[in-house]
Each structure stands twice: as structure tokens, then as C-alpha cells.
Design a protein around this motif. Sequence first.
Motif, PDB file in Angstrom:
ATOM      1  N   UNK A 111      49.588  20.750 118.503  1.00 55.88           N
ATOM      2  CA  UNK A 111      48.979  22.006 118.065  1.00 55.88           C
ATOM      3  C   UNK A 111      47.549  21.785 117.584  1.00 55.88           C
ATOM      4  N   UNK A 112      46.814  22.896 117.482  1.00 55.38           N
ATOM      5  CA  UNK A 112      45.389  22.787 117.119  1.00 55.38           C
ATOM      6  C   UNK A 112      45.192  22.201 115.723  1.00 55.38           C
ATOM      7  N   UNK A 113      46.071  22.554 114.787  1.00 52.86           N
ATOM      8  CA  UNK A 113      45.870  22.112 113.402  1.00 52.86           C
ATOM      9  C   UNK A 113      45.937  20.594 113.303  1.00 52.86           C
ATOM     10  N   UNK A 114      46.963  19.987 113.914  1.00 58.97           N
ATOM     11  CA  UNK A 114      47.039  18.530 113.819  1.00 58.97           C
ATOM     12  C   UNK A 114      45.977  17.858 114.674  1.00 58.97           C
ATOM     13  N   UNK A 115      45.688  18.404 115.828  1.00 63.57           N
ATOM     14  CA  UNK A 115      44.643  17.784 116.664  1.00 63.57           C
ATOM     15  C   UNK A 115      43.320  17.723 115.915  1.00 63.57           C
ATOM     16  N   UNK A 116      43.038  18.754 115.108  1.00 65.22           N
ATOM     17  CA  UNK A 116      41.801  18.741 114.314  1.00 65.22           C
ATOM     18  C   UNK A 116      41.868  17.659 113.232  1.00 65.22           C
ATOM     19  N   UNK A 117      43.038  17.499 112.621  1.00 66.09           N
ATOM     20  CA  UNK A 117      43.212  16.446 111.611  1.00 66.09           C
ATOM     21  C   UNK A 117      42.955  15.076 112.240  1.00 66.09           C
ATOM     22  N   UNK A 118      43.547  14.841 113.402  1.00 69.32           N
ATOM     23  CA  UNK A 118      43.408  13.540 114.068  1.00 69.32           C
ATOM     24  C   UNK A 118      41.948  13.266 114.415  1.00 69.32           C
ATOM     25  N   UNK A 119      41.272  14.273 114.961  1.00 69.59           N
ATOM     26  CA  UNK A 119      39.875  14.089 115.370  1.00 69.59           C
ATOM     27  C   UNK A 119      38.994  13.802 114.149  1.00 69.59           C
ATOM     28  N   UNK A 120      39.219  14.524 113.068  1.00 71.81           N
ATOM     29  CA  UNK A 120      38.397  14.341 111.875  1.00 71.81           C
ATOM     30  C   UNK A 120      38.691  12.988 111.211  1.00 71.81           C
ATOM     31  N   UNK A 121      39.949  12.609 111.217  1.00 70.56           N
ATOM     32  CA  UNK A 121      40.317  11.313 110.637  1.00 70.56           C
ATOM     33  C   UNK A 121      39.618  10.187 111.394  1.00 70.56           C
ATOM     34  N   UNK A 122      39.659  10.261 112.711  1.00 72.66           N
ATOM     35  CA  UNK A 122      38.993   9.215 113.499  1.00 72.66           C
ATOM     36  C   UNK A 122      37.485   9.239 113.277  1.00 72.66           C
ATOM     37  N   UNK A 123      36.909  10.437 113.243  1.00 68.80           N
ATOM     38  CA  UNK A 123      35.453  10.536 113.074  1.00 68.80           C
ATOM     39  C   UNK A 123      35.013   9.967 111.722  1.00 68.80           C
TER      40      UNK A 123
END
Lengths: 395, 395
Positions: B58-70
Motif C-alpha cells: 500500500x501507499x502508506x508503507x511504501x512511503x515509509x520504506x522510501x523515506x527510511x532508505x532515503x
Amino acid sequence: MANNYNNNNVRIDPATGLRIINFSAGPGLMPVSVLAEAGQSMASFSQGHGLMELSHRGKAFEAVLAETEADFRQLLAIPDGYSVLFMQGGATLQFSTVALNLVGADADAKCDYIVTGAWSAKAAEEAERLLGKGRVNVVVSTKKSKHNGDVPALDQWKFSQKQAYVFYCDNETVHGVEFGNKFPFDAIPSNVPLICDMSSNILSGPIDVSKYGLIFAGAQKNMGPAGVTVVIIRDDLLSPSRKCATQPIPQLLDYNTYSTSQSMYNTPPTFPIYMCGLVFKWLKTEIGGLDQMSAINTAKSSALYNAIDGSNGFYVCPVNKAYRSRMNVCFLVNPKSPDAAALEKRFLAEAEAKGMVQLAGHRSVGGVRASLYNAMTLENVQILIAFMKEFQARV
Amino acid sequence: MANNYNNNNVRIDPATGLRIINFSAGPGLMPVSVLAEAGQSMASFSQGHGLMELSHRGKAFEAVLAETEADFRQLLAIPDGYSVLFMQGGATLQFSTVALNLVGADADAKCDYIVTGAWSAKAAEEAERLLGKGRVNVVVSTKKSKHNGDVPALDQWKFSQKQAYVFYCDNETVHGVEFGNKFPFDAIPSNVPLICDMSSNILSGPIDVSKYGLIFAGAQKNMGPAGVTVVIIRDDLLSPSRKCATQPIPQLLDYNTYSTSQSMYNTPPTFPIYMCGLVFKWLKTEIGGLDQMSAINTAKSSALYNAIDGSNGFYVCPVNKAYRSRMNVCFLVNPKSPDAAALEKRFLAEAEAKGMVQLAGHRSVGGVRASLYNAMTLENVQILIAFMKEFQARV
């Protein structure tokens, strides 16, 4: 008890005020009471510290681990002679682990796979990749019928002459196909270990563990958060003679590493294990055990399947009635209509606008999929059914 | 900023009212502000649902993953050409994974291990078990001096003629030995991948990622809860030519499985990843980055080592000064006294009675160990030092 359960999963989106019903296939819904308790223990579980800050070798976590295992054993009535292991990597890593730990030294014995959906197919592929083509036999496959639950009669199943083990997936999350007590247990010789992936239906009702050599399940459907995998293994399968003789097994893929260390060879995923423990307590105290859970699950899925089957073909479940899943209800919206694709899209968009989210089928098969894991209430399923009727009447 | 950091890890045991200082070697202390935010998002992160109930697709977790990596990339200034992977199984599973993914097809090349403590020794053992004795070379080992940091001069290190890779552990948690910037990077030919286990000191200060082929770290010391392992890999090491040619790699032990799927081949440990993301934000905003973190870590460990070295031999750190860890400070209580064993026991018991917990050394080596991970404050270290002085004066 029942009233409490019926009302405790009402979720309101604070941003919109909308009531949200989450049909995600996993990670799935969790009971509100479990989340409330976990939220409190996040910052203060023992001595002013959160659970996840505690050493796994300290008394507080050791007590959590012991109680989690004891509750799990009680819920499933796991007999003596079985070990419970807490691992990582999800069901997918178990596909490799089962093959390496249980193929055995006899080069003539084959690993028998029963393929009724995407996950058992993946398990068979991984075993073949690791062990070689000659060691894996697909007993039966429903691939030609697109895994629609048209399981051939038992006399068409082609078991190997010499079996290392028999593997099946009890509930196929993608295709909505479930064996449950329809699995032909009597067809498996008593000296052949039966291995089962129960990731998406474990704890949905009672099972007879004694029929199995090994059961595994990723936590993120019916047990807890992603990040812990629970394994039940009959102790004789820990014998070195069961293991792959042609290649060494990575230490943390060897079941013995966990059984000899109480799953503490290295740091276990302490917080996910703790969350599973809270869910087990919820099942015991708020639900009342697996008989009650099973009755609720049947009530939920029956209501939805009845609505689908009673829609005069507007909604169609493609799965053979004998093998329909209680956990993942897959259906199509007016599939014979020339506008079927647009209708399905509209159905999903309107459902979402009303707060019913994560209803799209798996990206590999499309359609609609409502996942009705343990934490989903009958009340919420009835809201979906009411919407389906209203949508059908309107379009 | 500094004041905030100095005061935000005061923990009071609600049962006793005692201030508790947790020196656990891992899972370790986490910042109070991180736990508070996580506790709130437990029940409500998106649409009235907790983070762990959300689909990983889902969009909410995908955003978490992307921000965590960044945020992770920004903190460590990871150059282009490196992938960041989120895996499971901890550093111990990486001991197997590194060997299988990087030994390469050339049967003459050896895997070079630098052994300075319990963890690098385990890594070498596992590589040897999986690949065979002929493929592993121990370049140097401090085992004879009980891993006390007496690292032999570089001219005594015996690198292989043909190297598949060079492996070391930057901080040995059990023995309190750390390389840091004293590692002889120039001794590693530029075409040989340098592999590093940074489980217990990652993010304790800036590093030059470009010197490495691969860095891995279990989360539960400086990043987040147990259950997620972060890997930084230079993309050329993903080439099939680097992999073991004699045995297939289990799918979830193959780095390519993660790099080609953005760590989403199967369900990742969503909540542990989210927690790491909160810790990265804390490092960026509350601490101000890794230079500031490094200064705080040096201040903490220097204060404690100075107290030990200034105790006239009452407290003794057995580790060579050149290689003392900033993260895990190991010491003995009056080791020359005939009552040393009893004194150490009394020291630990009295410390615990004053709220300083988890100070016992690893069960394999004994002694006292104070783990000073990022979330430990200087103020709390000074409380320990004050107790040490008071104890010495009294006994």
C-alpha cells in the motif's frame, strides 16, 4: 464476549471521519485491544523500558517467550513430541528451509508437492531449484484450471513411490482456495511427514496437529506483525538423517539451531513475538478459543459467499464450492458483462470511497478479494455485503 | 538540541520509582521520543489503522520504506552505485549469506577473515562450514590474547594471494574491541571487496562507505528493534559471477532477490523497518547528524575509560587502548584482589539496586560491560561513573 468482539474493530479515519474497513490480505488487521495494549507497552513494559529495548536474555523477555509458546500450544492443542520454533523470513524462506531440512539422504526419495495455488507452486519451484529436478514430484496441480479449486479426485493424484515428505498449502491466499478438513489425510502413509504452509489460516479454527510432521506460518495474517515465522515440528524430523546430504545448510536455516536453543541462537525478533503473544491471549480470553473463532469465521465467509451466490450471477466466485477459503473470498463483478473491467474498477473505487479498502485482488489475478482474517468482524463483513447489494441494484 | 538529548532518556520504573539506566548490549535502549511516536502510531498511523496492519504494497508503507532508505542514505552519505537492502535474520544469517553470495566461481580464490572477537570468529567458522576449509583463510586472529585488542602489526597479517573478499567486524560487542578508522583500508587491494559487520556500531559516527563492498548490520543496537537487518552493497557485487558456483543459494539468502524487488520480494518486517525510520529521523533532527552523534559517543566512552584508567588499578579494562570500543566498554573490578569474583558480583548487584541494569559482561567472558549505544546519554554514563567512584571508596 461476542458483543465486545463485534464492536471492537470499528476504525475511524481521523483525517476524514470515515469508518474504514481494512480487507488487506496481509499484513492484516489486528484486534484493537491488542494494539492498545501494545501501544502502552511500547514505552513502558518493564522497569520503565519498552519491550523492544529489553535484552532477549533478560527475565522479562524470557517470560514473554515462554508464555507466548505456552498459549500457542494450548490454543492448537499441540501434542507432546512437537517443538515450537520462532524463526524469521516468512513462509517464503520456509520453502527453502523445508527442502534442505527434510529431503533426506536417500537419493531415490522424492519431495511430493500438492499444487493448488501460487504459494504451493512457489514452494515446489524453490525445492526443485535447490535440490534438482529429480528430487521433486508434483503430485497434482490445479494450474490448468487457474487454481480455481477444481482439485482432481484422489485417484488422479500421483504420489511418488518413495516419499521424503508431502507438502501442501492449506489456504492459498491469492486464489482463495482452502483445504481445511477436506485434505485427504488418509492418503499420506503414516511414515511420511506431512508438511503444511498454514500462513494464512493458522488459528482460524482447531486442527489436529498430530496429522502433521511440520506446520509453518508467517505471522502477518492471523498472528501478529510481519517479521516472525512460527514453526511446529515433530521432534523426530530434527534427526540429521532427514537433512540434505549434498549441501550444507546455512546455520539459521537449520531447524536444529532453533530447537536446541529455544529459538535464541541469535537475537529473535522480540517485538513481533510479543505481539503474537498478545493475539494469542486475545484469542483465548476475548474470543474464547479456536472453536469459537472457527464459528465466527464460518459465519463471516458464509454470509459473503451466500451474498455472492445469491446475486443472480452479478457477483461470481470462480472457486469450486468444495474448496472455497474462509480467509480470502475472491469474486468477480458481473464477469459476463461487456463492461466487466470498468464495473470492477468502479466497484473498487466506490467501496474505497465508503471506507472499504484493500479489496483489489492480488495483482497476478485481478478481481475482488475480501480477506476475512480472525480480527475482521462479522459486522464489518455485513457492511460490505450491504454495499454489494446496493451497488448491484444501482448499476 | 543537546539539552533535549541529555534529558530525554530518563526512565523511571513505575513499580519502584527508581531511575533505571539500561546498559544492555542489545536489543538496546531507544530514544524516548521515538518510542512515544511509535506508541501513538501503533493504533493509528493511516486511516485509523496501525502501521503493522497495513499492506506492504500500500501507499502508506511504501512511503515509509522510501523515506527510511532515503534518510539512511543521507545519514551515511551513501554514494551512488550502492543498494540498500532490508533483510531478516540478523548478522548471524549474514555470515552465511556473505559467503554464498561473494565467494565467486574461482576455486583458487579465498575468503579472507580478520578475527578480532567472537563475532568475526563465528563468521569465519560459518563460511568454512558452508564453503569448505580450502576456501577460507584467517588473515589474523587475536584469539590467543583472548581477543583483547592486541591486534598484530600489519606486516604479520597473512592475506591470501587470490582474495574473493576480505571480511571484518568493526565492533566486537562481546570483547569491546573496535577498529573504526584504525582499520588498515590501504592494505586491501581496490579490486577486492571489503565486507564489514557493523551491527553494533553503525550510525555511531560517519564512515566512508566507498571503502566497502558490503556493510551489514542487525538493527537492534543503534537502529531499531530486532527483526530487520540492513545491508549496503556495491552494485557490481550483485553480479552472478560473484556467487558460489557449487551450490544453489536459497532465494531469500540471495542479495539479488532484494535488490531487484526493493526488498519486497515477500513481506518485509514492516514495523521494525518503520522503527528504524523513526530512529533515523531522530538522528537527523534531534542529534543533528553523525558528526554530532560521534562527538557524543566519544564524550561518553572517554569519560568512562578515563574513570577506569584513573582508578589506580581498581577498575581494569583489558582491551588494548588503540582498539577500545566506543559502544561496549568492558572492564573488571579489582582483578588482582583475591576477592575479585565476589567483588564483581557485589558491584553488579549494588549497581542493579541503584537502577543500573544489564551491566554483566557476556556470559562467555564475564566481567562488567557497559553498552553505550547512540540512545545512551552522557548524563547516564556520568551516573555510572559516580557510582564506580563511590563503590571503590567504600569497599
